[in-house]
Design an enzyme around this catalytic site. Structure first.
Site, PDB file in Angstrom:
ATOM      1  N   ALA A  42      -3.867 -15.264  -1.737  1.00  0.00           N
ATOM      2  CA  ALA A  42      -4.444 -16.375  -2.496  1.00  0.00           C
ATOM      3  C   ALA A  42      -3.754 -16.563  -3.849  1.00  0.00           C
ATOM      4  CB  ALA A  42      -5.934 -16.124  -2.709  1.00  0.00           C
ATOM      5  N   SER A  57       3.446  -7.290   1.422  1.00  0.00           N
ATOM      6  CA  SER A  57       4.540  -6.376   1.734  1.00  0.00           C
ATOM      7  C   SER A  57       5.274  -6.710   3.018  1.00  0.00           C
ATOM      8  CB  SER A  57       4.007  -4.934   1.823  1.00  0.00           C
ATOM      9  OG  SER A  57       3.006  -4.825   2.816  1.00  0.00           O
ATOM     10  N   THR A  81      -4.350  -4.569   1.585  1.00  0.00           N
ATOM     11  CA  THR A  81      -3.852  -4.396   0.229  1.00  0.00           C
ATOM     12  C   THR A  81      -5.024  -4.447  -0.757  1.00  0.00           C
ATOM     13  OG1 THR A  81      -1.728  -5.377   0.811  1.00  0.00           O
ATOM     14  CG2 THR A  81      -2.299  -5.312  -1.526  1.00  0.00           C
ATOM     15  N   ASP A 137      -5.657 -15.451   3.570  1.00  0.00           N
ATOM     16  CA  ASP A 137      -5.709 -14.415   4.602  1.00  0.00           C
ATOM     17  C   ASP A 137      -7.100 -13.816   4.759  1.00  0.00           C
ATOM     18  OD1 ASP A 137      -5.572 -13.033   2.172  1.00  0.00           O
ATOM     19  OD2 ASP A 137      -3.650 -12.087   2.596  1.00  0.00           O
ATOM     20  N   GLY A 184      -6.155  -3.906   8.449  1.00  0.00           N
ATOM     21  CA  GLY A 184      -5.412  -2.664   8.599  1.00  0.00           C
ATOM     22  C   GLY A 184      -6.203  -1.431   8.235  1.00  0.00           C
TER      23      GLY A 184
END
Length: 467
Positions: A80, A13, A260, A238, A403
């Site tokens: 990924a 995002s 996410t 990530d 997050g």
């Protein structure tokens, strides 16, 4: 004078540029640029606007010159499984199709016509996800074979962005493993099975380790951004970068990389490709220094992000989390059900799932969020039990990084349902892990143990005891 390193961390995002340097033995971060990202519908496909993304990578690098803080290196991490194909002239073929596109429906059956599912797991250790690169490639073979015929190079998304920066084509290890086409014992492509599946084996480049310096910025990029620096491969997946930033050197560490997706797992020195691990849908993704991220994908905060967009765009995630904590609705859904992967309306899908199982149907953002948070925490508890049974280890606590470390209510629920103390932070784990790998390459941090000790000393860790 400080040596600066630049992490470009791009999620589904948004993306951001974060400068990092060491000061009195602690890592210091400075976010200098942020930009939006998202899937777009183009000609019936959900795609990433990869050209626009690269433009934002360059725009953020210009900020370094404006600030007078020139990095010694830059590295990019993304999600990924998604990739691009290049032709003989290094031009991109087709769109950068997103993993949530439905082109892979039925492609698992096509793959298993050639390679049996249990054989595939035994030789790759990667859990079945219908969006894995192996199924995306089968979709191309079935629906757009002309693209595979023309393809000369396969690059994951961050590898392609590194190529646009440096002119050097390099395939990084951690992201390569998510394709379900890498042998965990050799750390190289399973070329025999790639060939059997009918994918052009010559398009898969030699795999490079995270921490590898692949070159400098191309001359035209140097002119545009106003400086030159090394391009260093971080853990380009990530989650691979986020796990580098887990602030613990314990032998048995348990983590949730919460964003996410929720990626819950531990680190192994050898991959577990056994039948029981396959049945439990664990994966052995590549990690820094050839460790294995033995984990399970859980749907994650994608569900909260979706319902916020649908019915509470004016509220912050903190406000949603706070209002959910005051609800008493007991309903639970299976957070890992494929129905929540890319529904037309997440709110309606959660409500429908509750209705179908005879549970109270949530109304409004607070109740819908409460159902999601409780469902995620329940899923974490079930995954913890499986992990302890599978590894034979008992974990004392759970490190939540990313997050989701800011989601107080979810962290409280996680401690409650798992019976483990939750240690939340750092929230910027992916960028921190990216920077740490660059700092190790730059010889400012000695090794992974040194990096994790530095991270523990540098960032606040909030504790959620079992109540």
């Amino acid at each position: 004078m400080s040596k600066y390193y630049l992490a470009v961390d791009i999620g589904a995002s948004s993306g951001r540029h974060i400068l990092g340097h060491l000061e009195n033995g602690k890592m210091v971060l400075e976010e200098i640029y942020r930009f939006p990202n998202g899937m777009k519908p183009v000609n019936g496909e959900k795609i990433w606007d990869i050209g626009a993304l690269f433009g934002e990578v360059v725009n953020g690098m210009k900020k370094c010159r404006e600030l007078g803080k020139i990095p010694v290196s830059v590295g990019i991490d993304t999600w990924a499984v998604d990739f691009v194909l290049l032709d003989e002239n290094d031009k991109r073929l087709g769109n950068a199709v997103a993993y949530r596109d439905d082109r892979t429906k039925g492609m698992d059956a096509k793959v298993y016509e050639t390679v049996a599912e249990d054989e595939l797991y035994a030789t790759t250790g990667i859990q079945k996800q219908i969006f894995n690169s192996i199924y995306q490639l089968m979709a191309l073979k079935e629906k757009k074979p002309e693209l595979l015929t023309k393809a000369r190079t396969f690059l994951m998304i961050p590898d392609y962005l590194h190529f646009l920066l440096s002119g050097v084509k390099a395939q990084e290890y951690t992201n390569a493993t998510t394709t379900q086409l890498v042998n965990p014992k050799t750390g190289d492509w399973d070329r025999e099975r790639i060939e059997k599946l009918g994918y052009p084996v010559e398009m898969f480049l030699p795999i490079q380790e995270p921490g590898t310096a692949i070159g400098h910025l191309k001359e035209e990029i140097q002119k545009e951004v106003g400086f030159d620096c090394n391009v260093v491969l971080p853990a380009t997946h990530d989650t691979g970068s986020a796990v580098v930033a887990v602030p613990s050197n314990d032998k048995n560490v348990l983590y949730i990389s919460s964003g996410t997706w929720s990626l819950m797992g531990t680190e192994l020195l050898e991959a577990d490709c056994g039948k029981e691990a396959m049945q439990r849908n664990f994966t052995n993704e590549g990690g820094y220094n050839r460790r294995y991220r033995f984990l399970k994908n859980i749907m994650g905060l994608w569900m909260i992000q979706s319902v916020r967009k649908e019915i509470a765009a004016d509220q912050s995630f903190g406000e949603i989390c706070e209002s959910a904590s005051k609800c008493t609705i007991p309903s639970i859904v299976d957070a890992n059900d494929d129905r929540f992967l890319a529904p037309e309306n997440m709110t309606a899908e959660v409500q429908k799932a509750c209705e179908e199982t005879g549970q109270q149907v949530p109304q409004g953002i607070a109740e819908v969020a409460a159902v999601i948070y409780n469902s995620l925490a329940k899923c974490y508890a079930a995954t913890l039990q499986e992990l302890e049974e599978q590894t034979g280890c008992r974990y004392d606590n759970i490190h939540v990084v990313g997050g989701g470390a800011n989601a107080d209510y979810l962290n409280q629920l996680t401690a409650k349902y798992t019976g483990k103390t939750v240690l939340a932070g750092p929230t910027e784990a992916t960028a921190i892990g990216n920077l740490a790998v660059q700092m190790m390459a730059g010889e400012e941090l000695a090794d992974l143990q040194d990096a994790r000790s530095c991270i523990f000393q540098s960032f606040a860790i909030k504790q959620y005891p079992v109540v």
